[in-house]
Design a protein around this motif. Structure first.
Motif, mmCIF file in Angstrom:
data_model
loop_
_atom_site.group_PDB
_atom_site.id
_atom_site.type_symbol
_atom_site.label_atom_id
_atom_site.label_comp_id
_atom_site.label_asym_id
_atom_site.label_seq_id
_atom_site.Cartn_x
_atom_site.Cartn_y
_atom_site.Cartn_z
ATOM 1 N N ARG A 48 0.797 -1.224 0.000
ATOM 2 C CA ARG A 48 0.000 0.000 0.000
ATOM 3 C C ARG A 48 0.828 1.272 0.000
ATOM 4 O O ARG A 48 0.285 2.357 0.010
ATOM 5 N N ARG A 49 2.161 1.176 0.006
ATOM 6 C CA ARG A 49 3.062 2.320 -0.158
ATOM 7 C C ARG A 49 2.710 3.493 0.740
ATOM 8 O O ARG A 49 2.475 4.599 0.298
ATOM 9 N N ASP A 50 2.659 3.242 2.013
ATOM 10 C CA ASP A 50 2.491 4.322 2.988
ATOM 11 C C ASP A 50 1.108 4.967 2.981
ATOM 12 O O ASP A 50 0.925 6.047 3.553
ATOM 13 N N ILE A 51 0.144 4.354 2.302
ATOM 14 C CA ILE A 51 -1.190 4.969 2.253
ATOM 15 C C ILE A 51 -1.741 5.124 3.657
ATOM 16 O O ILE A 51 -2.320 6.159 4.008
ATOM 17 N N TRP A 52 -1.578 4.100 4.487
ATOM 18 C CA TRP A 52 -2.078 4.190 5.859
ATOM 19 C C TRP A 52 -1.426 5.355 6.597
ATOM 20 O O TRP A 52 -2.096 6.114 7.289
ATOM 21 N N ASP A 53 -0.134 5.489 6.435
ATOM 22 C CA ASP A 53 0.581 6.535 7.155
ATOM 23 C C ASP A 53 0.123 7.921 6.712
ATOM 24 O O ASP A 53 -0.114 8.807 7.536
ATOM 25 N N ARG A 54 -0.017 8.106 5.412
ATOM 26 C CA ARG A 54 -0.432 9.409 4.920
ATOM 27 C C ARG A 54 -1.902 9.698 5.231
ATOM 28 O O ARG A 54 -2.282 10.839 5.467
ATOM 29 N N ASP A 55 -2.733 8.663 5.242
ATOM 30 C CA ASP A 55 -4.129 8.853 5.653
ATOM 31 C C ASP A 55 -4.204 9.291 7.109
ATOM 32 O O ASP A 55 -5.007 10.150 7.481
ATOM 33 N N LEU A 60 -5.140 13.551 11.137
ATOM 34 C CA LEU A 60 -4.653 14.350 12.256
ATOM 35 C C LEU A 60 -4.570 15.831 11.884
ATOM 36 O O LEU A 60 -4.842 16.710 12.715
ATOM 37 N N MET A 61 -4.211 16.131 10.642
ATOM 38 C CA MET A 61 -4.163 17.529 10.210
ATOM 39 C C MET A 61 -5.565 18.143 10.199
ATOM 40 O O MET A 61 -5.723 19.337 10.488
ATOM 41 N N LYS A 62 -6.569 17.366 9.883
ATOM 42 C CA LYS A 62 -7.948 17.872 9.960
ATOM 43 C C LYS A 62 -8.288 18.250 11.395
ATOM 44 O O LYS A 62 -8.927 19.274 11.652
ATOM 45 N N ASN A 63 -7.864 17.424 12.328
ATOM 46 C CA ASN A 63 -8.094 17.734 13.743
ATOM 47 C C ASN A 63 -7.340 18.998 14.157
ATOM 48 O O ASN A 63 -7.860 19.837 14.901
ATOM 49 N N TYR A 86 1.327 19.770 0.612
ATOM 50 C CA TYR A 86 2.489 19.419 -0.209
ATOM 51 C C TYR A 86 3.049 18.064 0.209
ATOM 52 O O TYR A 86 3.386 17.220 -0.638
ATOM 53 N N LEU A 87 3.147 17.829 1.501
ATOM 54 C CA LEU A 87 3.649 16.542 1.993
ATOM 55 C C LEU A 87 2.752 15.395 1.536
ATOM 56 O O LEU A 87 3.240 14.337 1.120
ATOM 57 N N LEU A 88 1.453 15.593 1.597
ATOM 58 C CA LEU A 88 0.507 14.547 1.192
ATOM 59 C C LEU A 88 0.535 14.310 -0.313
ATOM 60 O O LEU A 88 0.320 13.183 -0.772
ATOM 61 N N ALA A 89 0.825 15.364 -1.075
ATOM 62 C CA ALA A 89 0.809 15.246 -2.536
ATOM 63 C C ALA A 89 2.095 14.652 -3.095
ATOM 64 O O ALA A 89 2.186 14.395 -4.301
ATOM 65 N N HIS A 90 3.088 14.418 -2.230
ATOM 66 C CA HIS A 90 4.382 13.896 -2.692
ATOM 67 C C HIS A 90 4.759 12.649 -1.889
ATOM 68 O O HIS A 90 5.657 12.673 -1.037
ATOM 69 N N PRO A 91 4.087 11.521 -2.159
ATOM 70 C CA PRO A 91 4.346 10.282 -1.403
ATOM 71 C C PRO A 91 5.715 9.668 -1.672
ATOM 72 O O PRO A 91 6.142 8.784 -0.936
ATOM 73 N N ASP A 92 6.398 10.123 -2.724
ATOM 74 C CA ASP A 92 7.715 9.567 -3.041
ATOM 75 C C ASP A 92 8.857 10.378 -2.444
ATOM 76 O O ASP A 92 10.028 10.124 -2.757
ATOM 77 N N MET A 93 8.533 11.320 -1.569
ATOM 78 C CA MET A 93 9.602 12.048 -0.882
ATOM 79 C C MET A 93 10.385 11.069 -0.010
ATOM 80 O O MET A 93 9.804 10.161 0.599
#
Length: 416
Positions: A48-55, A60-63, A86-93
């Motif tokens: 899942r390539r970090d999908i859980w982590d970024r979700d 948390l950012m919404k909170n 920006y961090l969410l839009a760049h999962p390959d960072m």
């Protein structure tokens, strides 16, 4: 289009992946700020390539945004939201792809500081006037980073370690040049230079293979006098080229028969008194990590125990206290030498570093159930930041390692 690219470039440059914790970033930070911590799901990475982590980051950012909206207009935290997007839009960072057991983010409108954590933190976000840093203190407190000097009687290697892994370091060119002049592969040094060889320099790999410096004699033939000279060269090379002003502790790893000889001539300021008395050639990466952590944990626990044992006698003479008001005043006067805090303990309330005044939040629940948000501000976190600013030792420990039953305690630099 050009303006958009420039904005993206500036945003990318404002995100800093940190190797260590610098207390200076806590000074004079314009409010508001967001502190966010997430665990990393390594077992899901391939699928899942970090999908859980970024979700989790997104939730948390919404909170955090909801919390910020209660006290600030949207323009006051616009930069924070842009950087989070920006961090969410760049999962390959690299910060996502090379994450450890967890990630910590200190986010302001101007800059974001990202920390790779060796432990998996509970998902948590705090939004307000100051950063929440206690998870970072746990990650970077004494014993989390170190060097290992792997030493033989005719060879050495330089290894960097932390709580999760050890990694052999590429030796800088200056070291290669230095040893090539001292230990050439042949008597014709000029010929070696023309062939662009590195002399007899080699270093130990973590798989246990060792190359020789002296190709004209076996390792067993190296005389004690040669070994003593070799140790002096190694000592100088490490001092001059590898550590310089670096205060990271160094673990000596070598066969027991060479320990005294090297320590006798050693001038490395941060070489630890305890080391690994084993031939490094016989240690693979896993074994080296285990041995290194045993050394670091033993020294850390001894330091904590020694500081805790001082507490009783020092408290009787006004040199220590577990009283919040006394600790607050000592921090305001920059008199704290060591601060003890219970790991994971959050105490809602405030602390004024200018006056030393401590105030407690009457809410008995230290966690906002709606926002997964630790009490902000938190007294112990504010204490920790003030202690960092005056170069105090900070010990984040279990309750049974505390010198008293209080969740905080401090040793003072001198009597009141």
């Amino acid at each position: 289009m050009k303006d958009e690219k420039e904005t993206l470039r500036k945003t990318d440059e404002s995100i800093h992946v940190m190797d260590g914790f610098d207390p200076a970033i806590l000074s004079d930070v314009p409010a508001p700020v967001v502190s966010l911590y997430i665990p990393v799901h390594h077992s899901e990475r391939e699928e899942r390539r970090d999908i859980w982590d970024r979700d989790m980051f997104k939730d948390l950012m919404k909170n955090a945004e909801r919390t910020l909206a209660e006290s600030y207009g949207k323009d006051a935290y616009k930069g924070i939201l842009e950087k989070a997007d920006y961090l969410l839009a760049h999962p390959d960072m690299p910060l996502w792809l090379h994450a450890g057991e967890g990630l910590g983010f200190l986010m302001g409108n101007d800059d974001v500081y990202v920390y790779n954590l060796f432990f998996a933190p509970d998902p948590m976000v705090a939004a307000g006037d100051t950063y929440f840093v206690k998870p970072l203190l746990r990650n970077f407190q004494y014993g989390t980073e170190y060097y290992i000097l792997e030493l033989g009687n005719d060879r050495f290697s330089w290894v960097k370690g932390d709580r999760t892994h050890v990694q052999r370091q590429q030796l800088p060119r200056e070291v290669h040049d230095y040893f090539s002049e001292l230990f050439a592969n042949s008597d014709d040094t000029a010929a070696d230079m023309k062939k662009d060889e590195l002399g007899a320099l080699d270093y130990i790999t973590l798989e246990g293979h060792m190359g020789q410096y002296h190709d004209h004699q076996s390792r067993n033939d190296v005389k004690k006098e040669d070994a003593a000279q070799w140790f002096r060269y190694v000592n100088k090379a490490v001092n001059d080229y590898l550590v310089r002003d670096d205060a990271t502790p160094i673990i000596l790893c070598c066969d027991e028969e060479y320990v005294n000889a090297f320590r006798k001539i050693c001038t490395l300021r941060h070489l630890l008194p305890e080391g690994i008395k084993k031939d490094p050639a016989g240690l693979d990466g896993k074994a080296l990590l285990e041995e290194s952590l045993a050394v670091m944990d033993g020294i850390r626990d001894a330091n904590i125990k020694q500081a805790a044992e001082r507490f009783g006698a020092d408290a009787a003479h006004g040199k220590a206290s577990d009283d919040f008001d006394a600790i607050g005043m000592a921090l305001a006067e920059r008199r704290v030498a060591a601060l003890f805090m219970v790991k994971g303990k959050i105490l809602p309330g405030g602390f004024d570093i200018n006056t030393g005044t401590v105030t407690f939040d009457g809410n008995p629940n230290p966690v906002d159930d709606g926002y997964i948000d630790p009490a902000a501000p938190d007294i112990t976190d504010a204490f920790a930041q003030a202690a960092l600013a005056q170069d105090a030792h900070i010990y984040i420990v279990n309750q049974d390692q505390m010198p008293t039953a209080s969740p905080v305690a401090a040793l003072f630099r001198y009597a009141e």
